[in-house]
Design an enzyme around this catalytic site. Structure first.
Site, PDB file in Angstrom:
ATOM      1  N   SER A  99     -35.450  -7.351   9.098  1.00 29.72           N
ATOM      2  CA  SER A  99     -34.470  -6.281   8.864  1.00 29.72           C
ATOM      3  C   SER A  99     -34.042  -5.597  10.152  1.00 29.72           C
ATOM      4  CB  SER A  99     -35.055  -5.241   7.900  1.00 29.72           C
ATOM      5  OG  SER A  99     -36.237  -4.665   8.439  1.00 29.72           O
ATOM      6  N   ASN A 186     -44.853   1.334   4.346  1.00 31.59           N
ATOM      7  CA  ASN A 186     -44.228   1.835   3.121  1.00 31.59           C
ATOM      8  C   ASN A 186     -43.916   3.324   3.209  1.00 31.59           C
ATOM      9  OD1 ASN A 186     -44.673  -0.756   2.293  1.00 31.59           O
ATOM     10  ND2 ASN A 186     -46.127  -0.260   0.657  1.00 31.59           N
ATOM     11  N   HIS A 232       0.733  12.811 -16.117  1.00 28.07           N
ATOM     12  CA  HIS A 232       1.170  11.444 -16.405  1.00 28.07           C
ATOM     13  C   HIS A 232       2.178  10.940 -15.372  1.00 28.07           C
ATOM     14  CE1 HIS A 232      -0.738  11.872 -20.379  1.00 28.07           C
ATOM     15  NE2 HIS A 232      -0.156  13.059 -20.411  1.00 28.07           N
ATOM     16  N   ASN A 361       4.436   2.563   7.491  1.00 29.14           N
ATOM     17  CA  ASN A 361       3.479   2.422   6.404  1.00 29.14           C
ATOM     18  C   ASN A 361       2.332   3.431   6.510  1.00 29.14           C
ATOM     19  OD1 ASN A 361       4.934   0.146   5.522  1.00 29.14           O
ATOM     20  ND2 ASN A 361       3.768  -1.197   6.884  1.00 29.14           N
ATOM     21  N   GLU A 366      -3.846   4.367   2.731  1.00 30.11           N
ATOM     22  CA  GLU A 366      -4.119   3.199   1.902  1.00 30.11           C
ATOM     23  C   GLU A 366      -5.536   2.677   2.133  1.00 30.11           C
ATOM     24  OE1 GLU A 366      -1.031   0.484   2.933  1.00 30.11           O
ATOM     25  OE2 GLU A 366       0.553   1.660   1.961  1.00 30.11           O
TER      26      GLU A 366
END
Length: 545
Positions: A99, A186, A232, A361, A366
């Site tokens: 890891s 642990n 809506h 854009n 986004e």
């Protein structure tokens, strides 16, 4: 009860001065430091965008055998756990189980926890003072090596804990092997993750507050701007643009509360739980917990090493916060279209098209919207990891780190991006005003007007619906109907109806608590400013830790 809220004798102040834990940023820390604002230290080396590939001073050996280093120890006995083994792990197994490629990010927390553990071992007479001194000096030197990029992380040593331990033994000899007395990986990793999470919560809260401040600033700048409110995604009623922005402030404020609430349950030290059953040594977990700034100590050693609730709570809070950011960004995307035109993104927060020269854009908005699903995935991934695990620790839980690291990196980057977008965008109030002329946003005012005349609201609603239908057929707004036309629908209409139909009148009349009337929005802004000021005072006093 002492200042940490733990039922025991407090650490002697003179003794604490002589054994002060040094924080990862090089600052001396005392009780309460685990949750300190990270601005107190330099954490730049802990902040790659994500993973190993973004950290230039992260040296990892053991991957490329063509360079003459297979990354494999000569004997299984050189493994920390190799005494009962006759073979080394297969090289693919070594790579699969290691890891260090991601948990290296916990090196500062790991060293800080080890220093506190070493000091406790000395205090309890478990190791000699000269051994403790050598261990702590060695750990600080190792931290400096990692900070400077000189440390070589080795895959054969599996994780951040053993990489540091092996280097410590190289530096100071067998005494380095005594550091792990009365400790397991642990409880060690459980501690590291808690220290890390506490600090990241602070950084996330700082990011949220910055965004809240931008929302407040833009709300104050645009107190007179009226826009169509939507349900809506259809025109509903006129609202102040400031009122709309403040809705996001209160969403974010709930996010802050969730993160700070998570912090309360994270401030419990697992150090001393061992592998799962505790230890035979005469340890003092309260001492090490207080040195590290925790508010309490585990009640059950099995739970201490198997608990990841605090990580799940953080990921849940992060997912909810990202949902709020995504909603904001969705509106910014819509509002910046030619069809809406309510806002324009600054050039520094927009991009163009490689083919279409005219394009501007809202890519930043986004991407925040898109990255929201990524954080949802982090939460769902860890929930799935944990759902089938019997007690206590399992290697499955190694998968928690990348999920948390990814959520932390993503959320902080998105908070920063949203604050920048709000700070630099242009509000086009004239487009909002033009939009109010369409959609009959003032229809509710007509229904309320009739209700005040004594007509039951349900009947008034029906009458107003007929008025709107008539206006649609005629292609005119309600306010342009003559009184004679209005009286065809109800004799209750009189000249005073026209004073209720302008956008300004619609907004000004909504003085109910939390409404969109200017005085109510000003009250919201004032309340929000006081709240942020109060939190800053608490932060300065460490009262929120």
């Amino acid at each position: 009860m002492n200042s940490t809220g733990m039922n025991r004798e407090p650490v002697d102040s003179a003794e604490a001065d002589s054994t002060s834990v040094e924080s990862p940023g090089g600052n001396s820390t005392r009780a309460g430091s685990t949750g300190m604002n990270l601005e107190d230290g330099d954490s730049s080396v802990l902040r790659p965008e994500s993973g190993l590939g973004h950290q230039s001073n992260m040296n990892l050996a053991g991957r490329d055998s063509s360079e003459g280093d297979t990354g494999r120890t000569a004997s299984p006995k050189e493994k920390a756990w190799g005494g009962r083994f006759t073979k080394l792990p297969d090289q693919k197994v070594q790579a699969f189980t290691a890891s260090i490629g991601f948990d290296w990010r916990l090196y500062r927390e790991d060293i800080e926890g080890s220093i506190a553990h070493g000091e406790m071992l000395v205090r309890q007479g478990i190791i000699a003072p000269y051994e403790g001194k050598s261990i702590i000096e060695g750990l600080r030197e190792i931290r400096a090596e990692i900070d400077s990029g000189q440390f070589v992380f080795r895959e054969e040593h599996e994780d951040i804990h053993l990489n540091i331990e092996k280097r410590l033994i190289e530096k100071i000899g067998p005494a380095g092997g005594k550091l792990h007395t009365a400790r397991s990986r642990n409880d060690q990793v459980a501690l590291d993750e808690r220290i890390y999470l506490l600090r990241q919560i602070d950084e996330v809260v700082v990011g949220i507050v910055r965004l809240e401040e931008e929302l407040l600033l833009r709300a104050k700048e645009n107190l007179e701007v009226i826009m169509p409110g939507y349900t809506h995604l259809q025109h509903a009623q006129p609202v102040l643009f400031s009122h709309h922005l403040m809705a996001y402030f209160w969403m974010l404020e709930r996010d802050v509360e969730r993160f700070l609430d998570t912090k309360k349950r994270t401030l419990v030290s697992p150090l001393g739980a061992g592998a799962l059953a505790g230890t035979t040594f005469n340890i003092d977990p309260y001492y090490s917990a207080e040195k590290l700034g925790f508010k309490g100590v585990f009640k059950n050693s099995i739970d201490a090493v198997s608990d990841r609730d605090h990580l799940l709570e953080f990921l849940s809070a992060a997912a909810i916060c990202m949902m709020h950011l995504s909603r904001l960004c969705e509106e910014l995307v819509l509002w910046s279209t030619a069809e809406f035109g309510y806002v324009e993104m600054d050039d520094s927060y927009a991009t163009g098209s490689s083919m279409m020269p005219q394009k501007k854009n809202p890519d930043v908005a986004e991407l925040v919207r898109g990255k929201t699903g990524r954080v949802y995935g982090d939460l769902m991934s860890l929930l799935c990891v944990m759902k089938g695990l019997p007690l206590a620790y399992h290697s499955d839980m190694q998968e928690d780190k990348e999920r948390v690291f990814d959520a932390v990196d993503t959320l902080k980057a998105c908070l920063d991006a949203c604050a920048g977008m709000l700070r630099t965008m242009t509000v086009r109030r004239e487009r909002m005003a033009a939009a109010l002329a369409a959609g009959h946003c003032n229809a509710t005012e007509v229904a309320d007007y009739l209700a005040r005349k004594g007509i039951p609201f349900r009947q008034a609603h029906h009458i107003t619906g007929n008025v709107v239908k008539y206006c649609i057929e005629k292609g005119i707004p309600i306010q342009e109907l003559t009184l004679d036309e209005l009286r065809k629908f109800s004799e209750e209409f009189s000249d005073d109806i026209y004073g209720s139909l302008s956008p300004e009148a619609c907004v000004n009349r909504r003085r109910s608590p939390g409404g969109t009337a200017p005085e109510r929005v000003v009250e919201q802004i004032s309340l929000a400013e006081k709240l942020l000021e109060s939190r800053q005072r608490e932060k300065n006093n460490r009262a929120y830790l």
